[in-house]
Design an enzyme around this catalytic site. Structure first.
Site, PDB file in Angstrom:
ATOM      1  N   LYS A   1       3.068 -14.842   3.873  1.00 45.90           N
ATOM      2  CA  LYS A   1       3.374 -15.685   2.716  1.00 45.90           C
ATOM      3  C   LYS A   1       4.879 -15.904   2.709  1.00 45.90           C
ATOM      4  O   LYS A   1       5.586 -15.616   1.731  1.00 45.90           O
ATOM      5  CB  LYS A   1       2.858 -15.004   1.431  1.00 45.90           C
ATOM      6  CG  LYS A   1       2.884 -15.873   0.192  1.00 45.90           C
ATOM      7  CD  LYS A   1       1.884 -17.011   0.203  1.00 45.90           C
ATOM      8  CE  LYS A   1       2.045 -17.858  -1.045  1.00 45.90           C
ATOM      9  NZ  LYS A   1       1.268 -19.111  -0.985  1.00 45.90           N
TER      10      LYS A   1
ATOM     11  N   ASP B   1     -12.555  -8.697   4.598  1.00 48.60           N
ATOM     12  CA  ASP B   1     -13.826  -8.756   3.864  1.00 48.60           C
ATOM     13  C   ASP B   1     -14.395 -10.175   3.912  1.00 48.60           C
ATOM     14  O   ASP B   1     -15.607 -10.370   4.085  1.00 48.60           O
ATOM     15  CB  ASP B   1     -13.651  -8.334   2.400  1.00 48.60           C
ATOM     16  CG  ASP B   1     -13.822  -6.835   2.197  1.00 48.60           C
ATOM     17  OD1 ASP B   1     -13.534  -6.079   3.145  1.00 48.60           O
ATOM     18  OD2 ASP B   1     -14.236  -6.425   1.095  1.00 48.60           O
TER      19      ASP B   1
ATOM     20  N   ASP C   1      -2.821 -18.251   1.991  1.00 48.20           N
ATOM     21  CA  ASP C   1      -3.765 -19.078   1.223  1.00 48.20           C
ATOM     22  C   ASP C   1      -4.465 -20.081   2.143  1.00 48.20           C
ATOM     23  O   ASP C   1      -5.684 -20.265   2.089  1.00 48.20           O
ATOM     24  CB  ASP C   1      -3.077 -19.760   0.030  1.00 48.20           C
ATOM     25  CG  ASP C   1      -1.776 -20.466   0.372  1.00 48.20           C
ATOM     26  OD1 ASP C   1      -1.299 -20.343   1.528  1.00 48.20           O
ATOM     27  OD2 ASP C   1      -1.226 -21.152  -0.507  1.00 48.20           O
TER      28      ASP C   1
ATOM     29  N   TYR D   1       0.817  -1.215   0.000  1.00 46.01           N
ATOM     30  CA  TYR D   1       0.000   0.000   0.000  1.00 46.01           C
ATOM     31  C   TYR D   1       0.851   1.264   0.000  1.00 46.01           C
ATOM     32  O   TYR D   1       0.441   2.289  -0.531  1.00 46.01           O
ATOM     33  CB  TYR D   1      -0.908   0.033   1.242  1.00 46.01           C
ATOM     34  CG  TYR D   1      -2.246  -0.624   1.054  1.00 46.01           C
ATOM     35  CD1 TYR D   1      -2.347  -1.978   0.768  1.00 46.01           C
ATOM     36  CD2 TYR D   1      -3.424   0.105   1.184  1.00 46.01           C
ATOM     37  CE1 TYR D   1      -3.583  -2.586   0.613  1.00 46.01           C
ATOM     38  CE2 TYR D   1      -4.660  -0.491   1.033  1.00 46.01           C
ATOM     39  CZ  TYR D   1      -4.741  -1.826   0.750  1.00 46.01           C
ATOM     40  OH  TYR D   1      -5.959  -2.413   0.601  1.00 46.01           O
TER      41      TYR D   1
ATOM     42  N   ASP E   1      -6.598  -6.618   4.288  1.00 50.54           N
ATOM     43  CA  ASP E   1      -7.706  -6.028   3.532  1.00 50.54           C
ATOM     44  C   ASP E   1      -8.595  -7.146   2.981  1.00 50.54           C
ATOM     45  O   ASP E   1      -9.820  -7.117   3.109  1.00 50.54           O
ATOM     46  CB  ASP E   1      -7.148  -5.183   2.379  1.00 50.54           C
ATOM     47  CG  ASP E   1      -8.245  -4.566   1.536  1.00 50.54           C
ATOM     48  OD1 ASP E   1      -9.200  -4.028   2.122  1.00 50.54           O
ATOM     49  OD2 ASP E   1      -8.152  -4.643   0.292  1.00 50.54           O
TER      50      ASP E   1
END
Ligand code: IPM
Ligand code: MG
Length: 356
Positions: A186, A246, A218, A135, A242
């Protein structure tokens, strides 16, 4: 109690208006001042985070935020995109830890797309790092490669101190809950994640009462769908957070129910519903204001240490759900369909009844 109110765009203005009605009941002495941000900032001052808005944010004890964004942002240059205003505000105030609780209201179990036994009793918090990662990482931009093609690029980066402060925020949070932290990265592929895991692992022993585990992002996404109740606190980077927040929001039936708090080094926080500006339903009085109202409850608790008032608001939300009030996003057969304003009024009414 100085509260900067930033409704922003789209349904942000509608849901914040309901949260303010609730504020008037539980903290009538609170001082509020409003300022434009996002597209509203562009309309008023030509930029998504106007200087007077930032100034107000700096002076306030807390910020009640709606949402920013317009329908078609593809052609707008980044510095003029509504979301840029929010990112700049998070950075300017060093709000590095974003708490996104996903809590299953028993009344809404049928509204989840997952089977009841999978989500019944779900109660987790995603602690999302908010000031770093792809970001904000430099370099970023567009360039042309040797074949004459355009290339877009970003840099995922984390420093040790950035990881450490958010890891500590997550461990502290777990201490007030079920004492489990799952760090998501990750690290099998990315250096930024490898460092993330090293730092979290190093900080872990400072909290011997908290159980630490690690998952690749994942696998974490899969586990959120498969067995979400295994989680207590999830700590992760800006980008993964982020996405996962959701997904976690939807476990509870609707993203319209999910509040959030962004905090930094002091008690000043920014409180916003996790949902966006939803331009497609804006102005129709159908958005769910409960995420904004629950964000207000988080503000009362975290920035003003008004635990009783926070509980009252949360109980009022429970009461309206129990009474069958439903906005369109959480609609269930046989329930009472209401719009944004009526839902806000129902919460106010429930608060008045508590007092009586
Ligand atoms: C969020 C939003 C923002 C983000 C956007 C509006 C910039 O999706 O708060 O989750 O990506 O952080
Ligand atoms: Mg998001």
């Amino acid at each position: 109690m100085k509260i900067a109110v930033m409704p922003g765009d789209g349904i942000g203005t509608e849901v914040v208006a309901q949260a303010l009605k609730v504020l008037r009941i539980v903290a009538p002495h609170a001082e509020t001042q409003e300022a434009p941000i996002g597209e509203a900032g562009i309309q008023a001052h030509g930029v998504p985070l106007p200087a007077p808005t930032l100034e107000l944010a700096r002076k306030a004890d807390a910020i009640l935020f709606g949402s920013v964004g317009v329908a078609d942002e593809a052609d707008i240059p980044r510095e003029r995109r509504p979301g840029t205003g929010l990112l700049q505000l998070r950075e300017a105030l060093t709000l590095y830890a974003n708490f996104r609780p996903a809590y299953m209201f028993p009344e809404l179990i049928g509204a989840s797309t997952l089977r009841p036994e999978v989500v019944d009793g779900l109660d987790l918090v995603i602690v999302r790092e908010l000031n770093g990662d792809a970001y904000f990482g430099q370099p970023r931009g567009f360039e042309t490669n040797q074949a004459g093609e355009r290339v877009g690029f970003n840099t995922m980066r984390y420093s040790e101190s950035e990881v450490e402060r958010v890891a500590r925020a997550a461990f502290e949070c777990a201490r007030r809950r079920s004492r489990k932290v799952c760090s998501v990265d990750k690290a099998n592929v990315l250096e930024a994640s490898q460092l993330w895991r090293e730092v979290v692992t190093r900080v872990g022993p400072d909290y011997p009462d908290v159980e630490l585990s690690h998952l690749f992002v994942d696998a974490a996404a899969m586990m959120l769908m498969r067995r979400p109740k295994q989680f207590d606190v999830i700590v992760t980077g800006n980008l993964f957070g982020d996405i996962l927040s959701d997904a976690a929001a939807m476990l509870t039936g609707s993203i319209g129910m999910l509040p959030s708090a962004s905090l930094g080094y002091n008690r000043k926080g920014l409180y916003e519903p996790v949902h966006g500006s939803a331009p497609d339903i804006a102005g129709k009085d159908i958005a769910n204001p409960l995420a904004a109202i629950l964000s207000l409850a988080m503000m009362l608790r975290e920035s003003f240490e008004m635990e009783d008032a926070a509980r009252r608001v949360e109980q009022a939300v429970r009461a309206v759900l129990a009474a069958g009030y439903r906005t369109a996003d959480i609609h269930q057969e046989g329930m009472r369909s209401v719009g944004t304003r009526d839902m806000g009024d129902a919460v106010v009414e429930a608060l008045r009844k508590q007092a009586a």
